[in-house]
Design a protein around this motif. Sequence first.
Motif, short mmCIF file in Angstrom:
data_model
loop_
_atom_site.label_atom_id
_atom_site.label_comp_id
_atom_site.label_asym_id
_atom_site.label_seq_id
_atom_site.Cartn_x
_atom_site.Cartn_y
_atom_site.Cartn_z
N LYS A 191 0.84 -1.19 0.00
CA LYS A 191 0.00 0.00 0.00
C LYS A 191 0.88 1.24 0.00
CE LYS A 191 -0.82 0.06 5.02
NZ LYS A 191 -1.83 0.08 6.08
N PRO A 192 0.34 2.34 -0.56
CA PRO A 192 -0.98 2.42 -1.19
C PRO A 192 -0.95 1.86 -2.59
CG PRO A 192 0.10 4.55 -1.28
CD PRO A 192 1.02 3.65 -0.50
N THR A 244 -6.35 3.80 -4.95
CA THR A 244 -6.78 4.04 -3.58
C THR A 244 -7.03 5.53 -3.37
OG1 THR A 244 -5.44 2.18 -2.85
CG2 THR A 244 -6.19 3.72 -1.15
#
Length: 543
Positions: free
Chosen positions: A351-352, A356
């Motif tokens: 992530k990210p 997102t």
Amino acid sequence: MKLVSKAVWVSLAGIGFLLAGMPAMAQDWLYTVKPGDTVWDLSHSMLKDWRYWKQILEHNHIKDATTIRPGMRIAIPLYIVREETVKARVEAVHGKVTVTWKGSAESAPLKRGVALSAGDKVVTGSNSTALIALDDDSVILMQEQSELEFTRLRRLGGGRSLDAGVFVGKGGLKMDANPSHYPDNNYHIRTAAANTAVRGTGFRIGVEKDSSRTEVLKGLVSVGNALGKVDVPENFGTVVTRDAPPVKPVKLLAAPDLSVLPSRIRYLPAVIKLDGPAGARGYHVQVARDADFMKIVLDRKIKERFMIDQALPDGSYHVRIRAMDRNGLEGKDANATFLVDARPEPPIVRKPLPGTVLHAGDLEFSWAQVEDVESYLFELSGDQDFGHAKVSQIVRGTDISLSVDQGTWYFRVTSIADDGRKGPPGHSLKIEVLPVPPVPQAKPPATEEGKLILAWQAVNGVASYHLQIASDRDFQNLVVDEKTSKASLALPRPPSGYYYFRLGSIDEEGYEGGFGAPQRFEVKPESYWPLAIFGIAAVLLLL
């Protein structure tokens, strides 16, 4: 109906090659008369009994023994020729190669320097080769997954000529026959297996099921069977089946252009698309550690693309590629070298992930831990080329938190080996950071709740990916074993703990390469309350 023999034969300057299913040729030894030779001298030095000299004259329809002249070729029945048994010697062995000695049912590892006799069988395994030299310095390079048995190894006529016979049960071999040009040497090679090839200096022979192909690179070769015969000149080839005469020789295809092959490969897998020459219906690709292609690590026949995958360690390689025409004839060699410099591999970002929803402020970046890598170079930039990186920081661990302003950003993570050597730069990932809204807004749909999402860089030419997750680094206890055509995968969230992840690629022709380096990540508990309650209960029990 008259029965016709289906034997196929190929001859080159006195060298006879016997292919699958062929009975023995006429049992004669062809001897070239040299200055000073007489029938009586030859009978004393080359025959089992000197009194056979009359049989030589009768066999060759010679009425006057004094008429033989230097350069004449006379046929001498083998059963009257003096012979001496000789041995072949093993010059080199690579990989798993075994030998079964004559009269034995068990095999043993083949080693360099071992002598081989008639009746001994040699077998090479996957990615394994053996180099064998004959008594006249001819050499045979056995390719992977091949079987070879010597049927004859002898000197004829008091040591004047080598007579060697080989049966190839399967696979292929390359042969450089009689490099010293000794006169009157004989070589007989038989093969009854599919997908076999006999290769040597100036020519190649391959056998597939009930057909054989001959490709001439130097000199002139005669190819035939009981149904016909053709002479194949240099740079031409022919195909012959057991039920038909050889086809008219066709010109071999030119060497393919290997300019599309990069000299340095930093990311695996790399898919190479070959183009041309005109008339190419496929390609034969070989990759080896050495220029002599003794240590072959990849041997494939493809349509137009081949994949260099994680099965190849970092290092220098030699590649040899031939175009194949509609008859299956292989053309001229194209040779090149390339360097694999792809380790340590970039980590898989957790992530990210792209897409997102992010807002300006503190952002958390995390990635999987590459096996045997403890530090990483994290870069954040406003441009995709990272020419002016806002952040360039060495991180020991697998996460970093940063304050990031609104805008379009790119980030990447590069692995650093323990000796300080950097791997290839991590793949650039784009994120959009939105401004913090003045009024609190609802969180986006929790599409990741209860899910474990993994993503990786898509590779052009790769049709699908093979993903494995295990609870141990040896991948004996698999949690996930999936194949997907996408560059991401959403999975049910596993129990909290540490896991290992690895990825392999499958090209458009169905070839599956090796797995990349294992990467480690942690699935944290969704809530620590159960752990706290368990801890309190444990303390109470001890009171």
